[in-house]
Design a protein around this motif. Structure first.
Motif, PDB file in Angstrom:
ATOM      1  N   UNK A   1       0.821  -1.211   0.000  1.00  0.00           N
ATOM      2  CA  UNK A   1       0.000   0.000   0.000  1.00  0.00           C
ATOM      3  C   UNK A   1       0.860   1.268   0.000  1.00  0.00           C
ATOM      4  N   UNK A   2       2.134   1.131  -0.362  1.00  0.00           N
ATOM      5  CA  UNK A   2       3.038   2.292  -0.300  1.00  0.00           C
ATOM      6  C   UNK A   2       2.641   3.390  -1.290  1.00  0.00           C
ATOM      7  N   UNK A   3       2.137   3.018  -2.475  1.00  0.00           N
ATOM      8  CA  UNK A   3       1.701   4.030  -3.444  1.00  0.00           C
ATOM      9  C   UNK A   3       0.495   4.808  -2.910  1.00  0.00           C
TER      10      UNK A   3
ATOM     11  N   UNK B   1       0.348  -0.587  -8.094  1.00  0.00           N
ATOM     12  CA  UNK B   1       0.287  -1.018  -9.485  1.00  0.00           C
ATOM     13  C   UNK B   1      -1.105  -1.068 -10.080  1.00  0.00           C
ATOM     14  N   UNK B   2      -2.129  -0.745  -9.300  1.00  0.00           N
ATOM     15  CA  UNK B   2      -3.498  -0.805  -9.835  1.00  0.00           C
ATOM     16  C   UNK B   2      -4.067   0.590 -10.122  1.00  0.00           C
TER      17      UNK B   2
ATOM     18  N   UNK C   1     -17.774  -4.377  -7.306  1.00  0.00           N
ATOM     19  CA  UNK C   1     -17.138  -5.335  -8.210  1.00  0.00           C
ATOM     20  C   UNK C   1     -15.650  -5.508  -8.021  1.00  0.00           C
ATOM     21  N   UNK C   2     -15.034  -4.741  -7.114  1.00  0.00           N
ATOM     22  CA  UNK C   2     -13.603  -4.879  -6.830  1.00  0.00           C
ATOM     23  C   UNK C   2     -13.442  -5.802  -5.627  1.00  0.00           C
TER      24      UNK C   2
ATOM     25  N   UNK D   1      -8.186  -0.293  -7.594  1.00  0.00           N
ATOM     26  CA  UNK D   1      -8.883   0.900  -7.137  1.00  0.00           C
ATOM     27  C   UNK D   1     -10.385   0.768  -7.385  1.00  0.00           C
ATOM     28  N   UNK D   2     -11.178   1.439  -6.553  1.00  0.00           N
ATOM     29  CA  UNK D   2     -12.634   1.436  -6.699  1.00  0.00           C
ATOM     30  C   UNK D   2     -13.006   2.428  -7.791  1.00  0.00           C
TER      31      UNK D   2
END
Length: 564
Positions: free
Chosen positions: A82-84, A123-124, A181-182, A202-203
């Motif tokens: 979760x660093x980003x 990355x998402x 849906x995530x 991401x939502x």
């Protein structure tokens, strides 16, 4: 924060006070109340001062979870995947009253407010673009609303069947497996000030109808013109003053709310608590339709703010039949009424079988699903002006208050219900002396620039008595109007004299396809009017009758495409 505001009871009273001072209608209430809530998350602070974490915590004094020993921020910052997300949180500042504060969301998540955070893994999402945006004038508030607030919800929520409300007021459906849906990668991580869910990605941010019009390029023509009416309004009554400094009021808290007068007129398409079905053309079709509307809402050039009036009413003319609220429909499968529907003119603003293949919604080229409704889009405007704004204008003769002037006559309004009589009434006009040729001038309100057939409806004398006088009426007509520059002009209807049919209801066209160069829509003056003048010589007394039963005057629109 003021001690008075800190109590839960007085917080509610304060919000109610602001609502009562700002808004009368339910639509304004919704819009203003929302921005009020957005304006208060940091508590009440001095002008130009910086809100602290304690302000935030005091204002939202919720019960935090005791299950964890570390804060949400500590948990996020200590989780490598979760660093980003943590970096974006630390650089995104909270906005208050549309101004950036010095408080980051890292600080907020490290405070005492109880929250639920749905954190997307590295990355998402595009971290670099978000960090670049927060450095720009407008991008920072967009990152806050569209990304950060889209992943945080008020109060702790464990995974399960639920609908949660995000900080940006979007609603999100939660299941045991994910949100919108995530999927959850890890769920129900208890922290001392809330719950953390780690998300596979991401939502998604769901646009309101209004946001979609601004964010999706093919709708930008409509979106930009609506957005041009956004304004921030300072509420002096709801703001808290600390007195005067050099005669100028100084406020320890300024209340500002957002307003867009187009929303109030046609529908709150930016309101998450409402649902709208919207029909619009894409950019080329919108521009074509708007230009045509603007040609009809052309005010005299010497009128103050004529360009602004033209822009506003042209925009409203299109949107009034573009937006439909399910809450005002009896049965949407059978028919839909636009927000501008008026039961006195049921022939306009209502569309039948909208979901059929050839219906208003069913025939659309495509559909965009939004957080508060749908956009059904076309390449071309799916209406004609005659269906929406360039409509028939009717003026009842018995509405004697619309008489601008009269000469050598007396008039009496009568009510009489009959299929052949317009709106159940007429005006009896008689000369004050037997040989007088009288005049009556009626104002013609809300006309548009463009061509009309001008019609006068005269009733036979038999409406008064079966043995009524069977002599016809003989009259002239003059149209009084303003030219494009605002100069007064007259048209004597070709110098013609008109003779009515004494035995029948007679509709007489006194001017065919006559063009009004300028409109008087929503104006209080009588710049456009029609004069009806009795025209009987003394030698014709036995042939014609100076008494007239005037039923109504109506203008039928004529477009270039119809003049063949």
């Amino acid at each position: 924060m003021s001690a008075w505001i800190n109590t839960n009871k007085n917080k509610l009273l304060y919000k109610h006070y602001i609502y009562m001072n700002n808004f009368i209608s339910k639509y304004i209430k919704k819009s203003g109340f929302r921005s009020m809530i957005l304006a208060l998350p940091l508590g009440i602070v001095g002008a130009g001062s910086v809100a602290s974490c304690s302000d935030w915590d005091d204002h939202y004094n919720g019960s935090a979870s005791d299950s964890g020993n570390i804060s949400l921020w500590q948990q996020i910052s200590e989780t490598p995947e979760l660093s980003d997300f943590a970096e974006v949180l630390s650089q995104t500042k909270m906005f208050r009253q549309h101004k950036k504060s010095s408080m980051s969301y890292a600080e907020i998540l490290n405070g005492g407010q109880s929250l639920t955070v749905m954190a997307p893994v590295n990355g998402t999402f595009n971290k670099d673009s978000l960090l670049a945006l927060v450095q720009t004038a407008n991008g920072d508030s967009a990152v806050e609303k569209n990304f950060v607030k889209n992943h945080i919800s008020r109060s702790p929520r464990s995974a399960g069947e639920d609908t949660i409300r995000l900080l940006n007021y979007k609603r999100a459906t939660m299941t045991a497996d994910g949100i919108l849906g995530v999927a959850f990668k890890e769920k129900d991580i208890r922290c001392k000030n809330g719950v953390l869910h780690v998300m596979e990605s991401q939502i998604p941010y769901k646009y309101t109808v209004y946001e979609a019009l601004n964010a999706i390029p093919q709708f930008n023509e409509a979106g930009n013109i609506i957005a041009s009416y956004n304004e921030d309004v300072f509420d002096e009554n709801a703001s808290i003053s600390s007195g005067l400094v050099d005669g100028i009021p100084v406020y320890i808290d300024s209340v500002v709310y957002e307003r867009n007068k187009i929303f109030y007129a046609v529908g709150l398409i930016n309101d998450e608590d409402s649902t709208y079905h919207t029909v619009l053309p894409t950019n080329t079709g919108w521009k074509k339709a708007w230009d045509e509307a603007a040609s009809h809402f052309k005010y005299p050039s010497n009128m103050e703010k004529s360009d602004s009036l033209q822009k506003y009413w042209s925009t409203r003319a299109l949107l009034e039949d573009a937006i439909f609220s399910p809450s005002i429909q009896a049965s949407m499968k059978d028919s839909v009424k636009s927000m501008y529907y008026d039961k006195t003119t049921p022939e306009y603003h209502v569309y039948y079988k909208p979901f059929d293949s050839n219906g208003l919604f069913g025939a659309a080229k495509g559909k965009v699903t939004c957080s508060n409704g749908f956009i059904y889009y076309y390449d071309e405007w799916p209406y004609t002006p005659e269906q929406t704004y360039f409509t028939k204008k009717e003026y009842e003769a018995e509405h004697h208050w619309d008489i601008v002037s009269y000469d050598k006559c007396v008039y009496t309004p009568y009510a009489l219900n009959a299929d052949s009589i317009s709106k159940g009434g007429y005006l009896d006009i008689t000369a004050t002396k037997g040989t007088y040729n009288w005049k009556v001038t009626y104002k013609l309100a809300n006309t548009l620039a463009g061509k009309y057939d001008f019609n006068v409806v005269i009733l036979p004398k038999t409406v008064e008595s079966p043995d009524g006088n069977m002599r016809p009426c003989k009259f002239k007509a003059t149209i009084n109007y303003l030219d494009a520059e605002g100069k007064e002009q007259k048209y004597n209807c070709g110098g013609k004299v008109f003779i009515s049919d004494p035995a029948h209801v007679d509709t007489i066209c006194v001017a065919s396809a006559f063009e009004l160069p300028a409109c008087n829509y929503n104006q209080t003056n009588s710049s456009i009017s029609i004069t009806i003048e009795c025209s009987i010589s003394s030698k014709e007394n036995s042939k014609y009758n100076r008494e007239m039963f005037l039923d109504c005057i109506f203008l039928s629109p004529v477009r270039e495409s119809n003049e063949e």
